[in-house]
Write a protein that holds these residues in place. Structure first.
Motif, short mmCIF file in Angstrom:
data_model
loop_
_atom_site.label_atom_id
_atom_site.label_comp_id
_atom_site.label_asym_id
_atom_site.label_seq_id
_atom_site.Cartn_x
_atom_site.Cartn_y
_atom_site.Cartn_z
N ASN A 163 115.47 52.02 39.45
CA ASN A 163 116.51 52.74 40.15
C ASN A 163 116.02 54.15 40.48
OD1 ASN A 163 118.95 53.53 41.23
ND2 ASN A 163 120.05 53.57 39.29
N PRO A 164 115.01 54.26 41.35
CA PRO A 164 114.41 55.57 41.61
C PRO A 164 115.36 56.56 42.29
CG PRO A 164 113.54 53.94 43.13
CD PRO A 164 114.39 53.21 42.13
N LYS A 165 116.34 56.07 43.01
CA LYS A 165 117.29 56.96 43.71
C LYS A 165 118.54 57.23 42.88
CE LYS A 165 115.69 55.69 48.28
NZ LYS A 165 116.03 55.12 49.57
N ASN A 166 118.55 56.77 41.62
CA ASN A 166 119.67 56.97 40.69
C ASN A 166 121.01 56.55 41.28
OD1 ASN A 166 118.14 57.93 38.51
ND2 ASN A 166 118.02 59.94 39.49
N LYS A 167 121.03 55.38 41.89
CA LYS A 167 122.29 54.85 42.43
C LYS A 167 123.15 54.40 41.26
CE LYS A 167 120.43 53.69 46.91
NZ LYS A 167 120.33 52.69 47.97
N ALA A 168 124.46 54.54 41.39
CA ALA A 168 125.36 54.38 40.26
C ALA A 168 125.92 52.98 40.06
CB ALA A 168 126.53 55.35 40.41
N THR A 169 125.87 52.13 41.08
CA THR A 169 126.57 50.85 41.03
C THR A 169 125.60 49.68 41.10
OG1 THR A 169 128.41 51.91 42.15
CG2 THR A 169 128.41 49.52 42.12
N MET A 190 123.09 50.05 44.07
CA MET A 190 123.69 50.56 45.31
C MET A 190 124.53 51.79 44.98
SD MET A 190 125.31 47.42 47.42
CE MET A 190 124.30 46.40 48.45
N THR A 191 124.88 52.52 46.04
CA THR A 191 125.88 53.56 45.87
C THR A 191 127.25 52.89 45.88
OG1 THR A 191 126.14 53.92 48.24
CG2 THR A 191 124.45 55.25 47.11
N ASN A 192 128.27 53.60 45.43
CA ASN A 192 129.62 53.03 45.45
C ASN A 192 130.02 52.67 46.89
OD1 ASN A 192 130.04 53.17 42.70
ND2 ASN A 192 130.84 55.25 42.79
N LYS A 193 129.69 53.53 47.84
CA LYS A 193 130.05 53.28 49.24
C LYS A 193 129.36 52.02 49.77
CE LYS A 193 130.28 55.41 53.76
NZ LYS A 193 130.03 56.61 54.56
#
Length: 189
Positions: free
Chosen positions: A94-100, A119-122
């Motif tokens: 998770n290199p971009k530190n996405k939360a979901t 993924m991001t929440n969006k």
């Protein structure tokens, strides 16, 4: 529900087990979506005799939103964790530190590594058929009835506004007061 989770959670022969971050030496995750306690030494009895205890697969349960969960213990405290999040933390970069964590096939019971992604929440909210399913489940279901009794259905006031060009406030007023709007009768079904 518990029986359903146990049917899904059958042991597969060749597991790839890896320590779960934050639970190293206590719990491990499998690429097939299983969680187990780690093999460890426990000190039993008055004399604190060291005894090797084999790791066991932890039977998950399904929460009210349909996700598999397990109870994990660390330093005497219980934590209820979602299985798909534990699998993703353990195996997926998770290199971009996405939360979901997203289920690619939209099945919350399929927690294999190949089915999960960060993924991001969006991004997660807009993924796949989720928007359509939420509209169908939670939408108002607006009915537009023409004078010739031809019916047109809309899932939300926003959709009715977008497709007809009639402001949703006007549609809402026509529904509430049971009046005609542009020659149509509007109802909530």
């Amino acid at each position: 529900m518990e029986g359903q989770a146990s049917k899904i959670y059958k042991l597969r022969p060749y597991q790839n087990w890896k320590n779960i971050p934050g639970y190293e030496g206590l719990y491990q995750a499998s690429v097939f979506g299983y969680i187990r306690s780690a093999t460890r030494i426990l000190y039993k009895g008055k004399n604190h005799v060291p005894t090797k205890t084999a790791g066991k697969i932890i039977a998950p349960w399904i929460d009210s939103s349909g996700y598999l969960k397990v109870d994990l213990y660390k330093s005497g405290k219980r934590r209820c964790e979602k299985v798909h999040q534990l699998i993703a933390k353990t195996f997926i970069q998770n290199p971009k530190n996405k939360a979901t964590v997203n289920h690619k096939d939209e099945n919350p019971l399929n927690n294999t590594v190949q089915n999960l992604e960060w993924m991001t929440n969006k991004e997660n909210v807009n993924y796949g058929t989720r928007i359509q399913r939420v509209k169908e489940k939670q939408g108002l279901h607006i009915l537009r009835r023409a004078p010739n009794q031809e019916k047109t259905f809309y899932f939300t006031l926003h959709e009715a506004e977008r497709k007809t060009g009639i402001p949703r406030q006007s549609i809402s007023y026509a529904i509430k007061h049971k009046t005609l709007l542009k020659g149509y009768r509007w109802e909530v079904v």
